[in-house]
Design an enzyme around this catalytic site. Structure first.
Site: not given
Length: 196
Positions: A15, A101, A140
Site C-alpha cells: 500500500d 484489495k 495492512c
C-alpha cells in the site's frame, strides 16, 4: 541464521499509495522516509530475478471503511484517483504484480490475501518465503503478515521499510512484537543484502 535470497523468495510491498503518504487523505506520518529503503529492496530483488508484488487499496467511492458510511477512516485510495496511485518515487520493476484489495463497497480488507489472487499467484510461482514492507505497520502490514504465516510462508518483516500510523504511540511497536511472536522474523536491509 544463515539465509540466502534465491528461488522461492518474493518481495511484497504493502500500500505505498499517495493517500497513505504525507499530503494524502490518510497519511502515515514519516512514510516518505521509507521510500528510499523500499527502493533498495526492490532493486535487490530485481537484480536476483525474484518476483515483486505490490498491494493497493482500490476502493469504490462509497466504501464501508469511509466515515460517511460509518467506517473509521476518511475517504482514501478511491480506484483510479491520484490518491490511489503508487507514490511516484517508488521504483517498481516493470514486471511487478499489482494486487488490488477492498474493491467492493461492502467489505474492507487489511490483508493483501483477503479476497485476492495473492496466495494463488505465490503458489503458482513456488514461493515459500515472503519479505514484507510498506504501510501501515499495525494495519495492512500486520494483517498481511498474519495471513502469510497462516498459509505457512516463512515470513520476514522489513523493519526499516515499514511505517506506523500510531493512533496510540506504541501501536507500531506492539504490531512488530505481535508479528515476531507469531513467527515472523524482523530484519533490516544490511542483513538481506548480506544474504544475497
Amino acid at each position: 541464521m544463515e539465509v540466502r535470497l534465491g528461488s522461492g523468495d518474493a518481495l511484497v510491498i504493502i500500500d505505498m499509495q499517495n493517500d497513505f503518504l504525507p499530503g494524502g487523505s490518510l497519511a502515515v506520518p514519516m512514510a516518505d522516509t521509507i521510500v528510499p529503503v523500499i527502493n533498495r529492496y526492490l532493486k535487490l530483488f530485481h537484480e536476483y530475478g525474484l518476483p515483486v508484488f505490490a498491494t493497493r487499496d482500490w476502493h469504490p467511492p462509497d466504501h464501508c471503511s469511509f466515515q460517511q458510511q460509518g467506517g473509521p477512516w476518511p475517504p482514501h485510495c478511491i480506484a483510479t484517483t491520484t490518491g490511489a496511485a503508487f507514490h511516484p518515487e517508488i521504483e517498481f520493476p516493470i514486471n511487478t504484480q499489482v494486487i488490488s484489495k477492498a474493491t467492493t463497497a461492502e467489505k474492507d480488507a487489511y490483508s493483501g490475501f483477503t479476497d485476492t489472487q495473492l496466495h494463488t499467484l505465490l503458489q503458482e510461482l513456488g514461493i515459500r518465503r515472503l519479505f514484507v514492507g510498506g504501510v501501515a505497520t499495525e494495519y495492512c502490514v500486520l494483517n498481511t503478515v498474519k495471513d502469510a504465516l497462516q498459509y505457512h510462508y516463512t515470513t520476514f518483516v522489513l523493519k526499516d521499510a515499514i511505517c506506523a500510523i500510531n493512533l496510540k504511540p506504541e501501536d507500531g511497536l506492539h504490531a512488530q512484537e505481535e508479528m515476531e511472536r507469531l513467527g515472523a522474523a524482523l530484519i533490516q536491509f544490511e542483513v538481506a543484502a548480506a544474504w544475497a
